[in-house]
Scaffold this motif. Structure first.
Motif, mmCIF file in Angstrom:
data_model
loop_
_atom_site.group_PDB
_atom_site.id
_atom_site.type_symbol
_atom_site.label_atom_id
_atom_site.label_comp_id
_atom_site.label_asym_id
_atom_site.label_seq_id
_atom_site.Cartn_x
_atom_site.Cartn_y
_atom_site.Cartn_z
ATOM 1 N N MET A 109 4.777 -13.161 37.803
ATOM 2 C CA MET A 109 3.988 -14.224 37.179
ATOM 3 C C MET A 109 3.336 -15.109 38.241
ATOM 4 S SD MET A 109 6.313 -15.623 33.991
ATOM 5 C CE MET A 109 7.559 -16.330 35.100
ATOM 6 N N SER A 110 2.099 -15.531 37.992
ATOM 7 C CA SER A 110 1.414 -16.473 38.873
ATOM 8 C C SER A 110 1.420 -17.847 38.218
ATOM 9 C CB SER A 110 -0.035 -16.030 39.110
ATOM 10 O OG SER A 110 -0.082 -14.780 39.754
ATOM 11 N N GLN A 111 1.521 -18.889 39.030
ATOM 12 C CA GLN A 111 1.595 -20.247 38.493
ATOM 13 C C GLN A 111 0.396 -21.088 38.904
ATOM 14 O OE1 GLN A 111 5.080 -22.495 39.615
ATOM 15 N NE2 GLN A 111 4.714 -24.062 38.059
ATOM 16 N N ALA A 112 -0.077 -21.881 37.952
ATOM 17 C CA ALA A 112 -1.084 -22.906 38.220
ATOM 18 C C ALA A 112 -0.499 -24.235 37.752
ATOM 19 C CB ALA A 112 -2.377 -22.606 37.467
ATOM 20 N N THR A 113 -1.041 -25.334 38.223
ATOM 21 C CA THR A 113 -0.585 -26.651 37.774
ATOM 22 C C THR A 113 -1.782 -27.498 37.363
ATOM 23 O OG1 THR A 113 -0.662 -27.580 40.020
ATOM 24 C CG2 THR A 113 1.428 -26.612 39.302
ATOM 25 N N GLY A 114 -1.557 -28.437 36.465
ATOM 26 C CA GLY A 114 -2.639 -29.309 36.019
ATOM 27 C C GLY A 114 -2.175 -30.265 34.939
ATOM 28 N N LYS A 115 -3.008 -31.222 34.618
ATOM 29 C CA LYS A 115 -2.688 -32.200 33.589
ATOM 30 C C LYS A 115 -2.679 -31.534 32.211
ATOM 31 C CE LYS A 115 -4.803 -36.046 36.107
ATOM 32 N NZ LYS A 115 -5.848 -37.111 36.071
ATOM 33 N N PRO A 116 -1.654 -31.776 31.404
ATOM 34 C CA PRO A 116 -1.587 -31.148 30.078
ATOM 35 C C PRO A 116 -2.808 -31.407 29.201
ATOM 36 C CG PRO A 116 0.543 -32.056 30.659
ATOM 37 C CD PRO A 116 -0.425 -32.514 31.728
ATOM 38 N N ALA A 117 -3.439 -32.558 29.348
ATOM 39 C CA ALA A 117 -4.626 -32.861 28.537
ATOM 40 C C ALA A 117 -5.789 -31.920 28.854
ATOM 41 C CB ALA A 117 -5.056 -34.312 28.756
ATOM 42 N N GLN A 118 -5.707 -31.217 29.986
ATOM 43 C CA GLN A 118 -6.776 -30.303 30.393
ATOM 44 C C GLN A 118 -6.497 -28.844 30.007
ATOM 45 O OE1 GLN A 118 -6.747 -31.083 34.603
ATOM 46 N NE2 GLN A 118 -8.049 -32.902 34.421
ATOM 47 N N TYR A 119 -5.341 -28.579 29.430
ATOM 48 C CA TYR A 119 -4.962 -27.190 29.148
ATOM 49 C C TYR A 119 -5.922 -26.509 28.167
ATOM 50 C CZ TYR A 119 -0.386 -27.989 31.404
ATOM 51 O OH TYR A 119 0.619 -28.255 32.296
ATOM 52 N N GLU A 120 -6.403 -27.249 27.181
ATOM 53 C CA GLU A 120 -7.289 -26.647 26.189
ATOM 54 C C GLU A 120 -8.553 -26.107 26.859
ATOM 55 O OE1 GLU A 120 -9.326 -27.616 21.835
ATOM 56 O OE2 GLU A 120 -8.453 -29.246 23.017
ATOM 57 N N ALA A 121 -9.128 -26.889 27.774
ATOM 58 C CA ALA A 121 -10.331 -26.447 28.487
ATOM 59 C C ALA A 121 -10.042 -25.230 29.355
ATOM 60 C CB ALA A 121 -10.876 -27.590 29.339
ATOM 61 N N LEU A 122 -8.861 -25.181 29.957
ATOM 62 C CA LEU A 122 -8.491 -24.046 30.798
ATOM 63 C C LEU A 122 -8.260 -22.789 29.962
ATOM 64 C CD1 LEU A 122 -6.087 -25.899 33.265
ATOM 65 C CD2 LEU A 122 -8.346 -24.978 33.794
ATOM 66 N N PHE A 123 -7.744 -22.965 28.746
ATOM 67 C CA PHE A 123 -7.618 -21.826 27.832
ATOM 68 C C PHE A 123 -9.000 -21.296 27.460
ATOM 69 C CE2 PHE A 123 -3.315 -21.527 25.418
ATOM 70 C CZ PHE A 123 -2.669 -21.281 26.615
ATOM 71 N N GLU A 124 -9.902 -22.215 27.149
ATOM 72 C CA GLU A 124 -11.241 -21.817 26.726
ATOM 73 C C GLU A 124 -11.982 -21.063 27.834
ATOM 74 O OE1 GLU A 124 -13.103 -25.413 25.510
ATOM 75 O OE2 GLU A 124 -12.042 -25.534 23.584
ATOM 76 N N SER A 125 -11.739 -21.445 29.089
ATOM 77 C CA SER A 125 -12.411 -20.783 30.214
ATOM 78 C C SER A 125 -11.750 -19.465 30.594
ATOM 79 C CB SER A 125 -12.417 -21.710 31.439
ATOM 80 O OG SER A 125 -11.094 -21.884 31.947
ATOM 81 N N GLY A 126 -10.550 -19.228 30.051
ATOM 82 C CA GLY A 126 -9.829 -18.001 30.375
ATOM 83 C C GLY A 126 -9.142 -18.033 31.727
ATOM 84 N N GLU A 127 -9.043 -19.213 32.357
ATOM 85 C CA GLU A 127 -8.438 -19.311 33.686
ATOM 86 C C GLU A 127 -6.928 -19.118 33.660
ATOM 87 O OE1 GLU A 127 -9.830 -22.591 36.195
ATOM 88 O OE2 GLU A 127 -11.424 -22.920 34.735
ATOM 89 N N ILE A 128 -6.300 -19.430 32.541
ATOM 90 C CA ILE A 128 -4.853 -19.257 32.424
ATOM 91 C C ILE A 128 -4.528 -18.499 31.142
ATOM 92 C CG2 ILE A 128 -4.235 -21.305 33.774
ATOM 93 C CD1 ILE A 128 -3.791 -22.762 31.118
ATOM 94 N N ASP A 129 -3.361 -17.873 31.135
ATOM 95 C CA ASP A 129 -2.928 -17.085 29.985
ATOM 96 C C ASP A 129 -1.848 -17.771 29.170
ATOM 97 O OD1 ASP A 129 -4.489 -14.738 30.865
ATOM 98 O OD2 ASP A 129 -3.026 -14.669 32.498
ATOM 99 N N VAL A 130 -0.990 -18.507 29.850
ATOM 100 C CA VAL A 130 0.178 -19.122 29.213
ATOM 101 C C VAL A 130 0.266 -20.585 29.627
ATOM 102 C CG1 VAL A 130 2.710 -19.099 29.055
ATOM 103 C CG2 VAL A 130 1.435 -16.939 29.158
ATOM 104 N N ALA A 131 0.530 -21.464 28.665
ATOM 105 C CA ALA A 131 0.726 -22.881 28.959
ATOM 106 C C ALA A 131 2.139 -23.293 28.596
ATOM 107 C CB ALA A 131 -0.276 -23.735 28.188
ATOM 108 N N VAL A 132 2.818 -23.913 29.538
ATOM 109 C CA VAL A 132 4.116 -24.522 29.273
ATOM 110 C C VAL A 132 3.808 -25.991 29.036
ATOM 111 C CG1 VAL A 132 6.459 -24.885 30.124
ATOM 112 C CG2 VAL A 132 5.159 -22.861 30.852
ATOM 113 N N ALA A 133 3.661 -26.349 27.760
ATOM 114 C CA ALA A 133 3.041 -27.623 27.405
ATOM 115 C C ALA A 133 4.011 -28.600 26.757
ATOM 116 C CB ALA A 133 1.876 -27.377 26.452
ATOM 117 N N PRO A 134 4.013 -29.847 27.249
ATOM 118 C CA PRO A 134 4.745 -30.896 26.541
ATOM 119 C C PRO A 134 3.946 -31.330 25.324
ATOM 120 C CG PRO A 134 3.613 -31.835 28.424
ATOM 121 C CD PRO A 134 3.365 -30.347 28.477
ATOM 122 N N GLU A 135 4.637 -31.798 24.304
ATOM 123 C CA GLU A 135 3.938 -32.360 23.162
ATOM 124 C C GLU A 135 3.311 -33.706 23.535
ATOM 125 O OE1 GLU A 135 3.099 -30.895 20.669
ATOM 126 O OE2 GLU A 135 4.648 -29.603 19.823
#
Length: 331
Positions: free
Chosen positions: A170-196
């Motif tokens: 597995m490869s890891q990226a890091t970033g602010k959770p509020a930005q995960y939706e944009a990263l999903f839309e761009s296809g840059e990441i596959d899996v998000a370990v997301a806090p509510e």
């Protein structure tokens, strides 16, 4: 004569230095002080939002205390602020508190804040349907070794899958959770370990699939997801103020559990003010079901979590957290 003047100037300067050395990290003038409290703009930190909105901190600390608030994107920046005296206390994930404690940071966990709230989701179109499908994919967490990261990697290791940090796939990226939706839309990441509430945003608004639920992920229902911390020096030097902060924190948790709908409105308002993102009531409702709020701390779970952090090589030495938790203010 000149010699006496020089000695007088020297003494005045020395007294000024000694006065500065004896000052608190909180600024004070004529009996008045300013203290800064920290937290993150996510649902695990709702007790801070409620105590702030309902005036509990001010009520407990008194009118001679000016309270300022600072939000943080991750635990590392929070802990740096605590170490440097930029904040006096606040809510942070247990992972950063433990990690920094093991490297000599003066930190004390003085109360719990919440439990749960970590959800693992796969991007729509990623081809991930099961835990086994995550092998070889890219996942994102707020920070390497943060609470959510340790929970996820502990779970995955038990499933036989590890990150490339420890020789896995597995490869890891890091970033602010509020930005995960944009990263999903761009296809840059596959899996998000997301806090509510960001997990519910991804699920409800981005069509992400829940792969590991908040009640399934390692330590999901037993580990404090947020803890109230301060420094050991603050505990020793100003225990009365720390007790007042804890009492306000306990008031907030009682309010949340007795008035969930009002607490949700406070959460929506605070997160929008701090992040600029307006979350729907449906998102908050969905996230709320993955969270519990309590000021109690399970010391055994904290130690077990630390042992897992060591096993995953986030910590260099086997930790001993017997002196990290101080429950005198909640007992």
């Amino acid at each position: 004569m000149k010699k006496n003047v020089f000695i007088s100037i020297l003494l005045v300067g020395l007294l000024g230095v000694l006065a500065a050395c004896g000052s608190s990290s909180a600024s004070s003038t004529d009996g008045e002080r300013t203290i800064t409290l920290g937290y993150f703009p996510n649902i695990n930190h709702v007790p801070a939002m409620v105590a702030k909105a309902e005036g509990y901190y001010q009520e407990q600390l008194g009118d001679n205390i000016t309270i300022e608030y600072k939000t943080f994107p991750d635990g590392s920046s929070f802990m740096t602020a605590l170490k440097t005296g930029e904040i006096e206390a606040g809510l942070v994930g247990p992972g950063p508190a433990m990690n920094h404690y093991t490297t000599g940071t003066d930190v004390k966990i003085i109360a719990g804040g919440s439990t749960g709230g970590t959800v693992v989701l796969a991007r729509d179109g990623s081809g991930i349907e099961t835990v086994e499908d995550i092998a070889g994919k890219t996942f994102i967490t707020p920070r390497v070794g943060c609470t959510h990261d340790v929970q996820f990697e502990t779970y995955m290791k038990e499933a036989g899958i590890t990150s490339n940090r420890t020789g896995g796939s597995m490869s890891q990226a890091t970033g602010k959770p509020a930005q995960y939706e944009a990263l999903f839309e761009s296809g840059e990441i596959d899996v998000a370990v997301a806090p509510e509430p960001w997990a519910s945003v991804l699920h409800q608004e981005a069509g992400a699939h829940v792969i590991i639920g908040a009640d399934e992920v390692s330590f999901g229902q037993t580990l404090p997801a947020s803890v109230l911390v301060t420094s050991g020096d603050m505990v020793e030097q100003d225990s009365e103020m720390i007790q007042q902060i804890v009492d306000a924190h306990k008031q907030a948790i009682t309010f949340i559990n007795e008035n969930p709908e009002e607490a949700k409105e406070i959460t929506i308002t605070d997160i929008e003010e701090e992040t600029g993102q307006a979350l729907s009531k449906e998102v908050i409702d969905g996230a709320w079901g993955n969270i519990g709020f309590t000021y109690e701390v399970n010391a055994n779970e904290v130690q077990a979590f630390g042992d897992s952090s060591y096993d995953l090589k986030f910590l260099k030495e086997q930790p001993d957290f017997s002196d990290l938790i101080d429950t005198q203010f909640i007992d």
